[in-house]
Design a protein around this motif. Structure first.
Motif, short mmCIF file in Angstrom:
data_model
loop_
_atom_site.label_atom_id
_atom_site.label_comp_id
_atom_site.label_asym_id
_atom_site.label_seq_id
_atom_site.Cartn_x
_atom_site.Cartn_y
_atom_site.Cartn_z
N ASP A 70 -40.79 -16.87 86.79
CA ASP A 70 -41.97 -16.73 85.93
C ASP A 70 -41.57 -16.31 84.53
N ASP A 72 -42.69 -14.94 80.67
CA ASP A 72 -43.60 -13.90 80.18
C ASP A 72 -44.99 -14.46 79.89
N GLN A 73 -45.08 -15.75 79.58
CA GLN A 73 -46.38 -16.35 79.25
C GLN A 73 -47.38 -16.19 80.39
N TYR A 75 -48.10 -13.75 82.02
CA TYR A 75 -48.79 -12.47 81.90
C TYR A 75 -49.35 -12.22 80.51
N LEU A 76 -48.71 -12.75 79.48
CA LEU A 76 -49.06 -12.41 78.10
C LEU A 76 -49.94 -13.42 77.38
N ASP A 111 -36.95 -14.01 85.60
CA ASP A 111 -37.51 -14.52 84.35
C ASP A 111 -36.46 -15.38 83.64
#
Length: 143
Positions: A70, A72-73, A75-76, A111
């Motif tokens: 996954d 970071d996108q 979640y962010l 990640d």
């Protein structure tokens, strides 16, 4: 008559798949192969008595191990969260993983930083219980 590069072309075609849903998953697969890990099943379907749990990026049934790559996108970036908050995404992820653990499965997450390093990915998957064997024939790691 075989043409120059025929074996290499066949190898690349055999490795290529349509099931990878992101570049991150594809990079992970290349570095898994370079580290000598067994080929995972891609986008494996999981369900329990409540119904569909979801699909995994990677699955090694013989080791009861699921791999999730996954960025970071997830979640962010609001566009990737489907109008949910980052907290809601994390809560849904925790509930999903609890249902998977109830099926006696383990989940290993990584990640981009880990995916682009064959060494980091190798260490993380080994720590999760996945044995590395002989390196698959791919020309160079993606860095």
């Amino acid at each position: 008559m075989r043409f120059s590069g025929f074996a290499r072309a066949r190898e690349v075609i055999d490795f290529a798949v349509e099931q990878s849903e992101s570049v991150l998953e594809s990079v992970s697969r290349v570095n898994m192969a370079l580290a000598g890990f067994p080929r995972p099943r891609l986008q494996a379907h999981f369900s329990d008595h409540r119904g569909l749990i979801g699909y995994s990026d990677f699955y090694w049934p013989e080791f009861s191990l699921i791999g999730e790559a996954d960025g970071d996108q997830k979640y962010l970036d609001p566009a990737f969260r489907s109008s949910r908050t980052a907290e809601e995404v994390l809560l849904a992820q925790a509930k999903r993983e609890n249902r998977l653990r109830a099926l006696d499965l383990r989940v290993c997450r990584w990640d981009w930083t880990t995916a682009i390093s064959s060494e980091l990915l190798r260490d993380q998957l080994r720590a999760a219980g996945l044995p590395a064997g002989s390196r698959q024939q791919i020309s160079a790691p993606i860095r």
